[in-house]
Design a protein around this motif. Structure first.
Motif, PDB file in Angstrom:
ATOM      1  N   LEU A  70       0.833  -1.199   0.000  1.00 30.53           N
ATOM      2  CA  LEU A  70       0.000   0.000   0.000  1.00 30.53           C
ATOM      3  C   LEU A  70       0.871   1.253   0.000  1.00 30.53           C
ATOM      4  O   LEU A  70       2.022   1.220   0.444  1.00 30.53           O
ATOM      5  CB  LEU A  70      -0.920  -0.007   1.219  1.00 30.53           C
ATOM      6  N   PRO A  71       0.328   2.373  -0.459  1.00 32.21           N
ATOM      7  CA  PRO A  71       1.116   3.609  -0.501  1.00 32.21           C
ATOM      8  C   PRO A  71       1.630   4.061   0.860  1.00 32.21           C
ATOM      9  O   PRO A  71       2.660   4.733   0.939  1.00 32.21           O
ATOM     10  CB  PRO A  71       0.120   4.624  -1.082  1.00 32.21           C
ATOM     11  N   ASP A  72       0.929   3.703   1.939  1.00 35.45           N
ATOM     12  CA  ASP A  72       1.366   4.129   3.268  1.00 35.45           C
ATOM     13  C   ASP A  72       2.414   3.209   3.879  1.00 35.45           C
ATOM     14  O   ASP A  72       2.790   3.362   5.043  1.00 35.45           O
ATOM     15  CB  ASP A  72       0.162   4.260   4.205  1.00 35.45           C
ATOM     16  N   GLY A  73       2.896   2.241   3.101  1.00 32.80           N
ATOM     17  CA  GLY A  73       3.932   1.347   3.593  1.00 32.80           C
ATOM     18  C   GLY A  73       3.421   0.079   4.232  1.00 32.80           C
ATOM     19  O   GLY A  73       4.215  -0.788   4.612  1.00 32.80           O
ATOM     20  N   ALA A  74       2.102  -0.066   4.358  1.00 30.74           N
ATOM     21  CA  ALA A  74       1.533  -1.294   4.902  1.00 30.74           C
ATOM     22  C   ALA A  74       1.472  -2.365   3.814  1.00 30.74           C
ATOM     23  O   ALA A  74       1.659  -2.097   2.626  1.00 30.74           O
ATOM     24  CB  ALA A  74       0.147  -1.028   5.473  1.00 30.74           C
ATOM     25  N   LEU A  75       1.201  -3.581   4.241  1.00 31.79           N
ATOM     26  CA  LEU A  75       1.145  -4.720   3.334  1.00 31.79           C
ATOM     27  C   LEU A  75      -0.153  -5.475   3.563  1.00 31.79           C
ATOM     28  O   LEU A  75      -0.487  -5.836   4.698  1.00 31.79           O
ATOM     29  CB  LEU A  75       2.336  -5.649   3.597  1.00 31.79           C
ATOM     30  N   LEU A  76      -0.909  -5.710   2.483  1.00 32.96           N
ATOM     31  CA  LEU A  76      -2.075  -6.576   2.548  1.00 32.96           C
ATOM     32  C   LEU A  76      -1.633  -8.005   2.271  1.00 32.96           C
ATOM     33  O   LEU A  76      -0.812  -8.248   1.379  1.00 32.96           O
ATOM     34  CB  LEU A  76      -3.132  -6.160   1.529  1.00 32.96           C
ATOM     35  N   VAL A  77      -2.171  -8.941   3.025  1.00 30.24           N
ATOM     36  CA  VAL A  77      -1.781 -10.346   2.913  1.00 30.24           C
ATOM     37  C   VAL A  77      -3.025 -11.211   2.816  1.00 30.24           C
ATOM     38  O   VAL A  77      -3.916 -11.120   3.667  1.00 30.24           O
ATOM     39  CB  VAL A  77      -0.950 -10.803   4.134  1.00 30.24           C
ATOM     40  N   CYS A  78      -3.087 -12.033   1.779  1.00 33.08           N
ATOM     41  CA  CYS A  78      -4.112 -13.074   1.717  1.00 33.08           C
ATOM     42  C   CYS A  78      -3.549 -14.305   2.414  1.00 33.08           C
ATOM     43  O   CYS A  78      -2.597 -14.916   1.927  1.00 33.08           O
ATOM     44  CB  CYS A  78      -4.463 -13.409   0.276  1.00 33.08           C
ATOM     45  N   ASP A  79      -4.118 -14.632   3.542  1.00 34.67           N
ATOM     46  CA  ASP A  79      -3.662 -15.790   4.302  1.00 34.67           C
ATOM     47  C   ASP A  79      -4.687 -16.909   4.131  1.00 34.67           C
ATOM     48  O   ASP A  79      -5.870 -16.725   4.426  1.00 34.67           O
ATOM     49  CB  ASP A  79      -3.497 -15.433   5.775  1.00 34.67           C
ATOM     50  N   ALA A  80      -4.239 -18.066   3.650  1.00 27.99           N
ATOM     51  CA  ALA A  80      -5.149 -19.163   3.347  1.00 27.99           C
ATOM     52  C   ALA A  80      -5.847 -19.707   4.582  1.00 27.99           C
ATOM     53  O   ALA A  80      -6.889 -20.365   4.467  1.00 27.99           O
ATOM     54  CB  ALA A  80      -4.388 -20.288   2.655  1.00 27.99           C
ATOM     55  N   ARG A  86      -3.678  -7.244   7.306  1.00 24.57           N
ATOM     56  CA  ARG A  86      -2.888  -6.034   7.045  1.00 24.57           C
ATOM     57  C   ARG A  86      -1.694  -6.036   7.994  1.00 24.57           C
ATOM     58  O   ARG A  86      -1.858  -6.218   9.216  1.00 24.57           O
ATOM     59  CB  ARG A  86      -3.731  -4.776   7.256  1.00 24.57           C
ATOM     60  N   VAL A  87      -0.503  -5.835   7.419  1.00 27.76           N
ATOM     61  CA  VAL A  87       0.715  -5.737   8.206  1.00 27.76           C
ATOM     62  C   VAL A  87       1.194  -4.295   8.116  1.00 27.76           C
ATOM     63  O   VAL A  87       1.555  -3.823   7.029  1.00 27.76           O
ATOM     64  CB  VAL A  87       1.806  -6.694   7.690  1.00 27.76           C
ATOM     65  N   ASP A  88       1.188  -3.584   9.219  1.00 28.54           N
ATOM     66  CA  ASP A  88       1.617  -2.191   9.212  1.00 28.54           C
ATOM     67  C   ASP A  88       3.141  -2.085   9.221  1.00 28.54           C
ATOM     68  O   ASP A  88       3.835  -2.937   9.781  1.00 28.54           O
ATOM     69  CB  ASP A  88       1.044  -1.449  10.421  1.00 28.54           C
ATOM     70  N   GLY A  89       3.651  -1.037   8.581  1.00 26.06           N
ATOM     71  CA  GLY A  89       5.085  -0.755   8.626  1.00 26.06           C
ATOM     72  C   GLY A  89       5.950  -1.731   7.877  1.00 26.06           C
ATOM     73  O   GLY A  89       7.096  -1.977   8.257  1.00 26.06           O
ATOM     74  N   ALA A  90       5.439  -2.294   6.771  1.00 24.25           N
ATOM     75  CA  ALA A  90       6.232  -3.274   6.019  1.00 24.25           C
ATOM     76  C   ALA A  90       7.425  -2.648   5.320  1.00 24.25           C
ATOM     77  O   ALA A  90       8.325  -3.357   4.869  1.00 24.25           O
ATOM     78  CB  ALA A  90       5.344  -3.976   4.993  1.00 24.25           C
ATOM     79  N   ASP A  91       7.450  -1.311   5.224  1.00 20.13           N
ATOM     80  CA  ASP A  91       8.575  -0.650   4.577  1.00 20.13           C
ATOM     81  C   ASP A  91       9.632  -0.169   5.558  1.00 20.13           C
ATOM     82  O   ASP A  91      10.599   0.487   5.169  1.00 20.13           O
ATOM     83  CB  ASP A  91       8.070   0.536   3.748  1.00 20.13           C
ATOM     84  N   THR A  92       9.453  -0.484   6.835  1.00 20.38           N
ATOM     85  CA  THR A  92      10.415  -0.039   7.842  1.00 20.38           C
ATOM     86  C   THR A  92      11.556  -1.032   7.973  1.00 20.38           C
ATOM     87  O   THR A  92      11.554  -2.104   7.375  1.00 20.38           O
ATOM     88  CB  THR A  92       9.724   0.133   9.207  1.00 20.38           C
ATOM     89  N   ALA A  93      12.533  -0.685   8.788  1.00 16.07           N
ATOM     90  CA  ALA A  93      13.731  -1.501   8.927  1.00 16.07           C
ATOM     91  C   ALA A  93      13.435  -2.821   9.621  1.00 16.07           C
ATOM     92  O   ALA A  93      12.437  -2.976  10.326  1.00 16.07           O
ATOM     93  CB  ALA A  93      14.791  -0.731   9.706  1.00 16.07           C
ATOM     94  N   GLU A  94      14.342  -3.767   9.418  1.00 13.58           N
ATOM     95  CA  GLU A  94      14.216  -5.078  10.050  1.00 13.58           C
ATOM     96  C   GLU A  94      14.211  -4.912  11.574  1.00 13.58           C
ATOM     97  O   GLU A  94      14.927  -4.094  12.141  1.00 13.58           O
ATOM     98  CB  GLU A  94      15.376  -5.979   9.632  1.00 13.58           C
ATOM     99  N   GLY A  95      13.378  -5.701  12.231  1.00 19.72           N
ATOM    100  CA  GLY A  95      13.299  -5.670  13.683  1.00 19.72           C
ATOM    101  C   GLY A  95      12.258  -4.711  14.224  1.00 19.72           C
ATOM    102  O   GLY A  95      12.015  -4.667  15.424  1.00 19.72           O
ATOM    103  N   ALA A  96      11.628  -3.919  13.333  1.00 17.87           N
ATOM    104  CA  ALA A  96      10.600  -2.988  13.789  1.00 17.87           C
ATOM    105  C   ALA A  96       9.372  -3.757  14.274  1.00 17.87           C
ATOM    106  O   ALA A  96       9.101  -4.871  13.834  1.00 17.87           O
ATOM    107  CB  ALA A  96      10.223  -2.041  12.657  1.00 17.87           C
ATOM    108  N   ASP A  97       8.628  -3.144  15.170  1.00 18.23           N
ATOM    109  CA  ASP A  97       7.426  -3.762  15.707  1.00 18.23           C
ATOM    110  C   ASP A  97       6.290  -3.542  14.720  1.00 18.23           C
ATOM    111  O   ASP A  97       5.878  -2.413  14.461  1.00 18.23           O
ATOM    112  CB  ASP A  97       7.087  -3.132  17.067  1.00 18.23           C
ATOM    113  N   ARG A  98       5.763  -4.612  14.149  1.00 17.51           N
ATOM    114  CA  ARG A  98       4.723  -4.521  13.140  1.00 17.51           C
ATOM    115  C   ARG A  98       3.459  -5.238  13.603  1.00 17.51           C
ATOM    116  O   ARG A  98       3.508  -6.414  13.958  1.00 17.51           O
ATOM    117  CB  ARG A  98       5.196  -5.117  11.812  1.00 17.51           C
ATOM    118  N   GLU A  99       2.364  -4.527  13.539  1.00 14.70           N
ATOM    119  CA  GLU A  99       1.087  -5.105  13.938  1.00 14.70           C
ATOM    120  C   GLU A  99       0.460  -5.849  12.759  1.00 14.70           C
ATOM    121  O   GLU A  99       0.451  -5.366  11.632  1.00 14.70           O
ATOM    122  CB  GLU A  99       0.135  -4.012  14.420  1.00 14.70           C
TER     123      GLU A  99
END
Length: 326
Positions: A70-80, A86-99
């Protein structure tokens, strides 16, 4: 387009997990994918095998398939197993806290158990596919054989709410991309070897029609550069004439065959392919490779001047030459 050209591999990159089913590229040329154990991975530096890094972005607790940045850096995920996430902050550095949040886990009163692929449009609306209402992911071949036609195209409004079913009766609904002007969506029907167009705007809004039929293989995930590039189609396998014949058999015959298929050993063929189509549904490029050591291509994207292939079967991704690139 009848003639094909060679799909030329450059290298194979192990990702530390099985089944990187979908691959998508971010603005920095990094590739995101999800693997069998529930992890979302980011692959950085695929152009140079000596510097390639594999980072863990998040864990869904299920089985991630289709991804959409997504434009805001989040990631949509289709989970079977868990539905649309929705995973927030997918464009941030490794180790960041992502909801990781669930956006939809049921559709029309049914548990969403085979959410397959997703796209988000500029107005904030989200569209996703459901491959089957009869067979879960681990019995996907049963759906291909039975040809149940229980796939769906679903819409989630910008403000969330209840998912709306737009199309039913799809044969293993899978990959999904919008047209350049977002006037329609293209949906891959893996079980029917075709692409279907669903109109979003104009006099035919809400209607569907064939976009490309009789494809040379089974279309899986779709991808396109939002700057207006072609629609790239991953072909998970070649057409199988006996399967085409079986699909014309009575439903009872197909159900019996499906029960046998899910218990039989399966190994994909070594024939892989990638198509490129324009917004008129014309095939402008057909890349193939026979006897490939990389099997069952389920996704494709462009990154760092290469084509990157994902596979639900393999333990890594394949990096191939981008036709026309210097």
């Amino acid at each position: 387009m009848d003639r094909s050209t060679a799909l030329v591999p450059v290298r194979y990159v192990v990702v530390g997990g099985r089944g990187p089913e979908d691959v998508v590229a971010d603005a920095h040329g990094r590739v995101l994918t999800g693997v069998e154990d529930g992890r979302i991975l980011r692959l950085d530096g695929l152009a140079d095998p000596d510097t390639t890094r594999v980072e863990v972005l998040a864990e869904t607790g299920g089985r991630p398939l289709g991804l959409e940045l997504l434009p805001d850096g989040a990631l949509l995920v289709c989970d079977a197993e868990r539905g649309l996430l929705r995973v927030d902050g997918a464009d941030t550095a490794e180790g960041a806290d992502r909801e990781v949040r669930v956006l939809a886990d049921s559709v029309a009163g049914e548990r969403l158990r085979f959410c397959s692929n997703v796209v988000a449009l500029s107005d904030g609306s989200v569209y996703f596919t459901v491959s089957s209402r009869r067979h879960p992911l681990d019995h996907w071949i049963g759906e291909i054989v039975e040809h149940s036609g229980t796939g769906r195209l679903v819409r989630l409004a910008p403000d969330g709410g209840t998912p709306e079913v737009l199309l039913e009766g799809l044969q293993f609904a899978n990959g999904l991309v919008p047209s350049t002007d977002e006037s329609f969506l293209v949906v891959a029907e893996t079980g029917a070897c075709r692409l279907t167009r669903y109109w979003l705007t104009g006099p035919r809004a809400g209607q569907s029609e064939p976009f490309a039929e009789n494809l040379p293989g089974m279309p899986d995930n779709l991808w396109r550069d939002r700057l207006g590039g072609p629609i790239r189609v991953a072909l998970a396998g070649p057409r199988v004439p006996p399967l085409d014949l079986l699909h014309r058999s009575p439903a009872g015959v197909r159900r019996t065959a499906a029960r046998v298929a899910v218990r039989a050993p399966y190994r994909p063929t070594g024939t892989i392919g990638v198509l490129a189509l324009d917004d008129d549904g014309t095939i402008v490029q057909h890349l193939t490779r026979r006897h490939s050591g990389f099997r069952m291509v389920t996704s494709v994207c462009e990154a760092d001047g290469h084509l990157v292939l994902g596979s639900i079967w393999e333990h890594g991704v394949a990096v191939c030459e981008l036709p026309g690139a210097k």
